[in-house]
Design a protein around this motif. Structure first.
Motif, PDB file in Angstrom:
ATOM      1  N   LEU A 195      -4.960  -9.578   0.739  1.00 34.15           N
ATOM      2  CA  LEU A 195      -3.673  -9.543   0.051  1.00 34.15           C
ATOM      3  C   LEU A 195      -2.982  -8.215   0.387  1.00 34.15           C
ATOM      4  N   THR A 196      -1.673  -8.228   0.477  1.00 38.64           N
ATOM      5  CA  THR A 196      -0.913  -7.008   0.782  1.00 38.64           C
ATOM      6  C   THR A 196      -1.015  -6.044  -0.392  1.00 38.64           C
ATOM      7  N   PRO A 197      -1.468  -4.801  -0.136  1.00 35.67           N
ATOM      8  CA  PRO A 197      -1.624  -3.837  -1.235  1.00 35.67           C
ATOM      9  C   PRO A 197      -0.317  -3.096  -1.549  1.00 35.67           C
ATOM     10  N   TYR A 198      -0.209  -2.632  -2.773  1.00 35.82           N
ATOM     11  CA  TYR A 198       0.873  -1.756  -3.221  1.00 35.82           C
ATOM     12  C   TYR A 198       0.231  -0.500  -3.786  1.00 35.82           C
ATOM     13  N   GLN A 199       0.804   0.647  -3.503  1.00 39.88           N
ATOM     14  CA  GLN A 199       0.311   1.897  -4.077  1.00 39.88           C
ATOM     15  C   GLN A 199       0.843   2.011  -5.500  1.00 39.88           C
ATOM     16  N   VAL A 200      -0.050   2.283  -6.441  1.00 40.82           N
ATOM     17  CA  VAL A 200       0.355   2.434  -7.836  1.00 40.82           C
ATOM     18  C   VAL A 200      -0.283   3.682  -8.429  1.00 40.82           C
ATOM     19  N   LYS A 201       0.313   4.146  -9.525  1.00 42.12           N
ATOM     20  CA  LYS A 201      -0.256   5.255 -10.292  1.00 42.12           C
ATOM     21  C   LYS A 201       0.041   5.009 -11.759  1.00 42.12           C
ATOM     22  N   VAL A 202      -0.707   5.665 -12.607  1.00 45.97           N
ATOM     23  CA  VAL A 202      -0.493   5.547 -14.042  1.00 45.97           C
ATOM     24  C   VAL A 202       0.424   6.676 -14.478  1.00 45.97           C
TER      25      VAL A 202
END
Length: 136
Positions: A121-128
């Motif tokens: 699956l295509t990843p997305y960069q995330v942060k909290v």
């Protein structure tokens, strides 16, 4: 033969080529209004409390699945299966499953772990940020 030297076949052929050229020009120049792609950078996808450990949450608006494979670790991937484009189901037991054909993906990497899908699956960069999970 007409005065311009073109017979009926030549005239029809020339008209067809001109029509095709206009159609291609219209498509290439944005003749049909293209929908702008929504930018999701900086958007809050979900609240951390809404994403269980070992599970996840589907964000239908952006076709993204947010996961928490381990306590405090959040990941995000496209929720579109790489096999035939079906939407994946809400993750559980650290597995993202496609309801259409049974493909399975890892919640920590998005890698296909069971076919028929072979691509991740295509990843997305995330942060909290605070209590939200935000796209970087």
């Amino acid at each position: 033969m007409p005065e311009n030297g073109l017979g009926r076949r030549e005239l029809l052929g020339a008209t067809g080529v001109a029509a095709c050229g206009l159609a291609l020009t219209a498509c290439g120049s944005g003749g049909a209004k293209a929908q702008p792609v929504k930018s999701i950078k900086g958007k809050v996808l979900a609240k951390t409390a809404d994403v269980p450990v070992g599970g996840g949450k589907i964000v239908e608006e952006w076709k993204i699945v947010v996961t928490q494979p381990a306590e405090g670790v959040f990941k995000a991937f496209s929720s579109v299966c790489t096999h035939k484009g079906c939407a994946v189901s809400t993750p559980k037991d650290n597995v993202i499953t496609c309801a259409c054909h049974g493909s399975e993906f890892a919640t920590d990497s998005g890698q296909a772990t069971k076919g028929p899908a072979t691509a991740p699956l295509t990843p997305y960069q995330v942060k909290v940020e605070g209590d939200g999970i935000v796209v970087v």
